[in-house]
Design a protein around this motif. Structure first.
Motif, PDB file in Angstrom:
ATOM      1  N   THR A 115       0.830  -1.207   0.000  1.00  0.00           N
ATOM      2  CA  THR A 115       0.000   0.000   0.000  1.00  0.00           C
ATOM      3  C   THR A 115       0.866   1.259   0.000  1.00  0.00           C
ATOM      4  O   THR A 115       0.577   2.218  -0.721  1.00  0.00           O
ATOM      5  CB  THR A 115      -0.921  -0.015   1.229  1.00  0.00           C
ATOM      6  OG1 THR A 115      -1.581  -1.265   1.283  1.00  0.00           O
ATOM      7  CG2 THR A 115      -1.927   1.101   1.173  1.00  0.00           C
ATOM      8  N   GLU A 173       0.757   4.003  -2.973  1.00  0.00           N
ATOM      9  CA  GLU A 173       0.340   5.391  -2.746  1.00  0.00           C
ATOM     10  C   GLU A 173       1.450   6.368  -3.107  1.00  0.00           C
ATOM     11  O   GLU A 173       1.182   7.445  -3.630  1.00  0.00           O
ATOM     12  CB  GLU A 173      -0.103   5.579  -1.287  1.00  0.00           C
ATOM     13  CG  GLU A 173      -1.419   4.903  -0.960  1.00  0.00           C
ATOM     14  CD  GLU A 173      -2.501   5.185  -2.001  1.00  0.00           C
ATOM     15  OE1 GLU A 173      -2.804   6.354  -2.265  1.00  0.00           O
ATOM     16  OE2 GLU A 173      -3.033   4.214  -2.565  1.00  0.00           O
ATOM     17  N   TRP A 220      -9.250   7.056   5.188  1.00  0.00           N
ATOM     18  CA  TRP A 220      -9.079   7.953   4.044  1.00  0.00           C
ATOM     19  C   TRP A 220     -10.414   8.114   3.366  1.00  0.00           C
ATOM     20  O   TRP A 220     -11.319   7.310   3.578  1.00  0.00           O
ATOM     21  CB  TRP A 220      -8.035   7.421   3.068  1.00  0.00           C
ATOM     22  CG  TRP A 220      -8.409   6.138   2.397  1.00  0.00           C
ATOM     23  CD1 TRP A 220      -8.342   4.894   2.951  1.00  0.00           C
ATOM     24  CD2 TRP A 220      -8.917   5.962   1.071  1.00  0.00           C
ATOM     25  NE1 TRP A 220      -8.773   3.958   2.055  1.00  0.00           N
ATOM     26  CE2 TRP A 220      -9.133   4.578   0.889  1.00  0.00           C
ATOM     27  CE3 TRP A 220      -9.209   6.837   0.019  1.00  0.00           C
ATOM     28  CZ2 TRP A 220      -9.629   4.059  -0.305  1.00  0.00           C
ATOM     29  CZ3 TRP A 220      -9.690   6.312  -1.168  1.00  0.00           C
ATOM     30  CH2 TRP A 220      -9.902   4.945  -1.326  1.00  0.00           C
ATOM     31  N   SER A 268      -3.505  10.378  -0.397  1.00  0.00           N
ATOM     32  CA  SER A 268      -2.440   9.375  -0.534  1.00  0.00           C
ATOM     33  C   SER A 268      -1.360   9.589   0.507  1.00  0.00           C
ATOM     34  O   SER A 268      -0.849   8.635   1.088  1.00  0.00           O
ATOM     35  CB  SER A 268      -1.814   9.456  -1.920  1.00  0.00           C
ATOM     36  OG  SER A 268      -2.751   9.086  -2.881  1.00  0.00           O
ATOM     37  N   GLU A 284      -6.544  14.161  -4.036  1.00  0.00           N
ATOM     38  CA  GLU A 284      -6.156  12.760  -3.849  1.00  0.00           C
ATOM     39  C   GLU A 284      -4.714  12.638  -3.378  1.00  0.00           C
ATOM     40  O   GLU A 284      -4.375  11.704  -2.651  1.00  0.00           O
ATOM     41  CB  GLU A 284      -6.330  11.983  -5.157  1.00  0.00           C
ATOM     42  CG  GLU A 284      -7.646  11.257  -5.199  1.00  0.00           C
ATOM     43  CD  GLU A 284      -7.818  10.424  -6.450  1.00  0.00           C
ATOM     44  OE1 GLU A 284      -6.819  10.082  -7.094  1.00  0.00           O
ATOM     45  OE2 GLU A 284      -8.974  10.125  -6.767  1.00  0.00           O
ATOM     46  N   TYR A 286      -5.943  -0.835   2.582  1.00  0.00           N
ATOM     47  CA  TYR A 286      -6.846   0.292   2.339  1.00  0.00           C
ATOM     48  C   TYR A 286      -8.054   0.304   3.265  1.00  0.00           C
ATOM     49  O   TYR A 286      -8.667   1.345   3.465  1.00  0.00           O
ATOM     50  CB  TYR A 286      -7.312   0.305   0.883  1.00  0.00           C
ATOM     51  CG  TYR A 286      -6.214   0.696  -0.063  1.00  0.00           C
ATOM     52  CD1 TYR A 286      -5.628   1.958   0.036  1.00  0.00           C
ATOM     53  CD2 TYR A 286      -5.742  -0.179  -1.020  1.00  0.00           C
ATOM     54  CE1 TYR A 286      -4.599   2.326  -0.797  1.00  0.00           C
ATOM     55  CE2 TYR A 286      -4.709   0.192  -1.864  1.00  0.00           C
ATOM     56  CZ  TYR A 286      -4.147   1.436  -1.752  1.00  0.00           C
ATOM     57  OH  TYR A 286      -3.124   1.802  -2.574  1.00  0.00           O
ATOM     58  N   ARG A 328       1.114   6.928  -6.605  1.00  0.00           N
ATOM     59  CA  ARG A 328      -0.021   7.787  -6.958  1.00  0.00           C
ATOM     60  C   ARG A 328       0.357   9.253  -6.769  1.00  0.00           C
ATOM     61  O   ARG A 328       0.033  10.097  -7.599  1.00  0.00           O
ATOM     62  CB  ARG A 328      -1.230   7.431  -6.089  1.00  0.00           C
ATOM     63  CG  ARG A 328      -2.530   8.092  -6.556  1.00  0.00           C
ATOM     64  CD  ARG A 328      -3.695   7.711  -5.657  1.00  0.00           C
ATOM     65  NE  ARG A 328      -3.649   6.321  -5.263  1.00  0.00           N
ATOM     66  CZ  ARG A 328      -4.081   5.319  -6.012  1.00  0.00           C
ATOM     67  NH1 ARG A 328      -4.609   5.570  -7.181  1.00  0.00           N
ATOM     68  NH2 ARG A 328      -3.977   4.085  -5.586  1.00  0.00           N
TER      69      ARG A 328
END
Ligand code: SF4
Ligand code: SF4
Lengths: 394, 209
Positions: free
Chosen positions: A96, A100, A240, A264, A260, A235, A103
């Motif tokens: 994760t 992220e 979040w 993240s 976003e 997640y 991202r």
């Protein structure tokens, strides 16, 4: 008024990848748009059939230079789907964190490029400077700025060292501060408002009809995110929220992406702070015969991988669908009716990744183009007819 | 309208003092973080020449060449810098405690002549079959196996002879002059097919089975 066709591409100084758009314009207005891909078909799926399950992540990592973790993530999920194994919790968290981080840098990259497309090179420079810091973080966590080589079926390849965590968190916190200034600077700049608001609107119905994915759909009010809809990794273990806006114009797509990034960062931070102890690899035994699918919410939307196994140590079939495959056709509803000057940013607003999308080569047989949808169906029907005849004769 | 401009002005002034984020390379050398994955480097004292890294390398950046005609036969392990993707699989799967090949911090890998400079090699001593002369494996690899399986190694002359040679307990140059296949040949250093043939043919009753 006479219609003119404006070609964009296949070699375009601005867009990094080869693709060809033909814009039909009447005066200043775009009345039709057509996309042609296929300049960079690389045979990735075939290539991955020649690699072992453990080697394929390195191949799919190179489908996209920007989402270099999304494809391995979807792929390892597909393989784990076949074998039905459970992944150690620490590995889930590390996955994760890496996803992220990717991202963040991907959204920042797009934001910078969008600024560049609009002639706002200050945005471009500032955002990319910030992105540099997140790439440094990724280098500390994974050993490289990109192509992290972290994923393997059953877990991750490298552990996050405890002594790196405080430094990474400090760095992330400093990024948030600059980013906050940048967010305000971008989101209340009057010129950007004038340029981006109300252009390239993707209506909610259209987003649903085209099955748009990721930020493209979320900006149009379609709350769709694999991380929320079918939680995986860590997640569902950290707080979040999904960013959804209503209008669907380019400005909203900017808003979704900028916000976003903050989400993240907070996911990354809480994962780093609550990183459970334990093993990082489930040491997957042989892959049993079967088929599996894996989905991951890439920065551009849902990435889908399908893997079929016959019990050997190489996949017999590997199918990849990149998010741009679904997002690109929305240009039919967003670009048509827009001014030519806005076309570039509207086309760029889905954050396209053409090379990642290219899966089927277009062949020319007898100087004629083959292999569009209709032709494929015709070929398939003909083959069945042929087989029927042959079998009937026997 | 005014406030945003002041905010950006502050950032601009700040940037003036903090200087550029980029470094002054090549004037100032770049030191990567210690987690950085750079070019893999062989350690010829640790590597046993087993070829596991060649097998696992997803990019095909590792290969080898066996020089059997040299007085001391050698295996040349080749790492192609230009093909390597620095994934670290070779290190992760290295049988010599992950120390035979290790990712380094070396990232300045540009060169002028791709044919001549884009690879690095190490040499490992090879053990050949005393009958047919085919490659059995690297000496260090056979010793590695013998040490791993302990006393079981004494069931396989190839393994224990190679190991004993290291201690000088066996005359290195002693090669039996007789080329006929005999039971004594079974105690030589042999490749698998020769050992099978030896066992079968030297058996007096083999025809009758
Ligand atoms: S780092 Fe990866 S690509 Fe390079 S030699 Fe090792 S296994 Fe091959
Ligand atoms: S010992 Fe390690 S480095 Fe040497 S050949 Fe085997 S796997 Fe490669």
């Amino acid at each position: 008024m006479a219609k003119t066709i404006i070609p964009i591409g296949p070699f375009h100084p601005l867009q990094e990848e080869p693709e060809y758009f033909s814009l039909t314009v009447e005066g200043e207005t775009v009345v039709d748009v057509d996309v042609e891909l296929g300049y960079n078909h690389r045979g990735i799926e075939k290539l991955s059939e020649s690699k072992t399950y453990d080697q394929v992540p390195f191949v799919v990592e190179r489908i996209c230079g920007i989402c270099s973790t999304s494809h391995p993530y979807a792929y390892v999920k597909a393989v784990e789907d076949i074998s039905g194994c459970t992944i150690p919790e620490r590995a889930e968290y590390i996955r994760t964190i890496i996803a992220e981080g990717e991202r963040i840098h991907s959204h920042l990259l797009w934001l910078g490029l969008a600024g560049h497309f609009l002639g706002y090179n200050t945005v471009y420079m500032w955002v990319w400077k910030l992105r540099e810091e997140i790439l440094d973080v990724m280098e500390i966590l994974s050993g490289n700025r990109n192509n992290y080589a972290m994923f393997k079926p059953g877990g991750v390849r490298r552990d996050i060292r405890e002594e790196d965590i405080p430094f990474v968190i400090k760095k992330i916190d400093s990024i948030v501060k600059t980013l906050d200034m940048l967010k305000k600077a971008i989101l209340d700049d009057p010129v950007l408002h004038a340029r981006l608001k109300g252009i390239g609107i993707l209506k909610r119905e259209d987003a649903i009809d085209y099955s748009a994915l990721g930020p493209t759909s979320r900006a149009s009010g379609v709350a769709k995110d694999v991380r929320k809809d079918a939680p995986y990794g860590a997640y569902d273990k950290v707080e979040w929220k999904m960013i959804v806006t209503e209008k669907g114009d380019v400005f909203d797509k900017v808003v979704v992406r900028v916000l976003e990034v903050f989400e993240s960062i907070s996911i990354m931070k809480s994962c780093l702070l609550s990183l459970p102890k334990g093993p990082i690899d489930a040491n997957l035994a042989d892959i049993v015969p079967g088929e599996g699918i894996g989905v991951h919410e890439a920065p551009r939307g849902e990435t889908f991988h399908y893997v079929r196994s016959d019990g050997s140590n190489r996949p017999t079939r590997h199918k990849v669908r990149a998010p741009t495959f679904m997002n690109l056709p929305t240009c039919k509803s967003t670009v048509i009716g827009a001014a030519i000057a806005d076309a570039a940013i509207i086309l760029a607003s889905i954050d396209p990744c053409y090379c990642c999308t290219e899966r089927l080569a277009v062949c020319r047989i007898d100087g004629k183009r083959m292999m569009n949808g209709g032709e494929l169906i015709r070929l398939s029907v003909e083959k069945t007819e042929k087989l029927k005849k042959e079998m009937g004769r026997r | 309208m005014k406030l945003p401009k002041i905010r950006e002005l502050i950032e601009a002034i700040k940037a003036l003092f903090t200087g550029p984020y980029t470094s002054k390379f090549p004037g100032k050398p770049h030191v990567p973080h210690k987690n950085f994955r750079g070019q893999p480097k062989y350690d010829s004292s640790k590597c046993v020449g087993c070829l596991a890294c060649e097998e696992i390398c997803p990019a095909g950046a590792i290969s080898h060449r066996d020089e059997v005609t040299l007085p001391v036969p050698r295996r040349i392990m080749i790492h192609y810098t230009d093909t390597c993707i620095f994934c670290g699989s070779c290190e992760a799967y290295c049988i010599a405690n992950n120390e035979g090949i290790k990712l380094s911090q070396d990232w300045e890998l540009s060169f002028f002549d791709r044919k001549k400079e884009s690879y690095e090699t190490i040499e490992k001593e090879l053990v050949l079959c005393e009958i047919c002369g085919k490659v059995i494996g690297c000496k260090d690899h056979l010793i590695w196996i013998a040490e791993r399986i302990g006393e079981l190694a004494f069931s396989n002359p190839t393994l224990y002879q190679t190991r004993l040679k290291r201690f000088g307990l066996v005359d290195e140059n002693l090669i039996s002059a007789a080329r006929d296949k005999s039971r004594a040949d079974r105690f030589k250093i042999l490749c698998a097919p020769c050992r099978r043939a030896m066992t079968k043919e030297s058996e007096p009753d083999s025809e009758m089975v």
